[in-house]
Enzyme design. Structure first.
Site, PDB file in Angstrom:
ATOM      1  N   LEU A  33       0.526  -1.349   0.050  1.00 56.38           N
ATOM      2  CA  LEU A  33       0.170  -0.480  -0.305  1.00 56.38           C
ATOM      3  C   LEU A  33       0.818   1.045  -0.244  1.00 56.38           C
ATOM      4  O   LEU A  33       2.013   1.215   0.143  1.00 56.38           O
ATOM      5  CB  LEU A  33      -0.537   0.191   1.132  1.00 56.38           C
ATOM      6  CG  LEU A  33      -2.428  -1.112   1.260  1.00 56.38           C
ATOM      7  CD1 LEU A  33      -2.894  -1.174   2.330  1.00 56.38           C
ATOM      8  CD2 LEU A  33      -2.581  -1.598   0.286  1.00 56.38           C
ATOM      9  N   HIS A  37      -3.606   3.988  -2.401  1.00 59.95           N
ATOM     10  CA  HIS A  37      -4.647   3.735  -1.702  1.00 59.95           C
ATOM     11  C   HIS A  37      -5.090   3.454  -1.200  1.00 59.95           C
ATOM     12  O   HIS A  37      -6.382   3.834  -0.586  1.00 59.95           O
ATOM     13  CB  HIS A  37      -4.060   2.032  -1.346  1.00 59.95           C
ATOM     14  CG  HIS A  37      -3.176   1.283  -2.154  1.00 59.95           C
ATOM     15  ND1 HIS A  37      -1.690   0.871  -2.358  1.00 59.95           N
ATOM     16  CD2 HIS A  37      -3.403   0.853  -3.582  1.00 59.95           C
ATOM     17  CE1 HIS A  37      -1.480   0.469  -2.961  1.00 59.95           C
ATOM     18  NE2 HIS A  37      -2.977  -0.288  -3.883  1.00 59.95           N
ATOM     19  N   VAL A 176      -2.579   9.578  -7.212  1.00 58.69           N
ATOM     20  CA  VAL A 176      -2.469  10.404  -6.810  1.00 58.69           C
ATOM     21  C   VAL A 176      -0.909  10.190  -6.749  1.00 58.69           C
ATOM     22  O   VAL A 176      -0.336   9.277  -7.383  1.00 58.69           O
ATOM     23  CB  VAL A 176      -2.137   9.492  -4.861  1.00 58.69           C
ATOM     24  CG1 VAL A 176      -0.919  10.637  -3.722  1.00 58.69           C
ATOM     25  CG2 VAL A 176      -3.094   9.803  -4.541  1.00 58.69           C
TER      26      VAL A 176
END
Ligand code: AMP
Length: 288
Positions: A33, A37, A176
């Site tokens: 992650l 996420h 992102v």
């Protein structure tokens, strides 16, 4: 944060903990992650009464076994990160437990399966469908949160929801990126420092192209992007202008439709994808 490893135990937990009007928000992940996420989980937390995150490296969606074997795994680090964003449940199944006895319905991917990711990763979306079919049947989420980073996957999921889970809505979360423009990805861990700098350059070129397209010819921008990829020492797989969600390949800017530039390329060590919405009145309204 409840950690559940067994399919039946998850079903029992949800039966007990989800009253009639509660909305389940679901975030499927393959672990390793990062902030991308976590953005999905935060969005789920803000919009649902119960949040389920899955950590499962789905072998069925890897068309390349080497990629599967090298996929980064670090469950303890993932759980620590998840603690910071507060999902209610982390579902961590074993492959056997997840798929045992499952019969899949017919699902026609249509042309999504023969272009871009569908073409270059044969069987990939079939594997995505299979795992999501099991997850959605089990969890029955009101919302599923997925990243724009995997734009074609979002189109596949919209199709799957329409055909089989009309109660569930896809919430697409913007990509992102690191400060230098590189889209966060678990696979970035496999880049050398030099490749990483060059990959960030490709992402910046992509973002500029998406901004520039309304005033420029696509053929020229496409050529420039291919050159950027090759000059970085990478091998391009595709650079395409598409219309979402059909993924029809376009030859020019169309202000009235939702378009994105999608690309995929290989470095020495890893395959990367990225995409950006073409700036238009429609994309500005939908995804700021
Ligand atoms: P993965 O673990 O790579 O299967 O990704 C799980 C989910 O996280 C998918 O919906 C991805 O699209 C999403 N995701 C991955 N990277 C990013 C990113 N940089 N920004 C936003 N979402 C992302």
């Amino acid at each position: 944060m409840e950690i559940i490893e067994d399919r039946q135990a998850l079903a029992t937990y949800l039966e007990k903990n989800v009253p009639g009007e509660a909305s389940i928000g679901f975030v499927p992940t393959m672990g390793a992650l990062h902030e991308g996420h976590l953005a999905l989980v935060r969005k789920a937390r803000a919009n649902s009464s119960l949040v389920v995150v899955s950590l499962f490296i789905n072998r069925r969606q890897f068309n390349n076994l080497d990629d599967y074997e090298k996929y980064p795994r670090n469950v303890q680090a993932d759980l620590s990160l998840l603690e910071t964003v507060g999902p209610d449940v982390v579902f961590l199944p074993e492959e056997d437990n997840l798929f045992r006895g499952v019969a899949f319905p017919v699902f026609d991917l249509g042309s999504l399966d023969d272009r871009l990711e569908g073409k270059f990763r044969p069987g990939h979306f079939r594997g995505v469908f299979e795992v999501l079919w099991v997850f959605f049947s089990l969890i029955r989420p009101r919302y599923v949160f997925m990243g724009q980073k995997d734009l074609q996957q979002c189109a596949v999921v919209e199709k799957l929801l329409k055909q089989h889970f009309p109660f569930t809505t896809l919430c697409m979360v913007p990509t992102v990126r690191d400060k230098d423009g590189l889209a966060l990805s678990s696979r970035n861990l496999r880049l050398t420092p030099e490749e990483r700098i060059k990959a960030a350059g490709v992402s910046r070129a992509l973002l500029s192209a998406a901004n520039a397209l309304p005033g420029m010819a696509w053929t020229q921008l496409r050529q420039d992007l291919l050159e950027t990829i090759h000059q970085a020492g990478f091998s391009s797989e595709y650079v395409e202008l598409i219309q979402y969600p059909e993924f029809s390949m376009e030859q020019r800017y169309k202000p009235g439709s939702l378009q994105a530039i999608c690309l995929a390329y290989y470095t020495e060590s890893v395959r990367l994808i990225d995409n950006a919405w073409v700036k238009s009145p429609l994309s500005a309204g939908l995804f700021s």
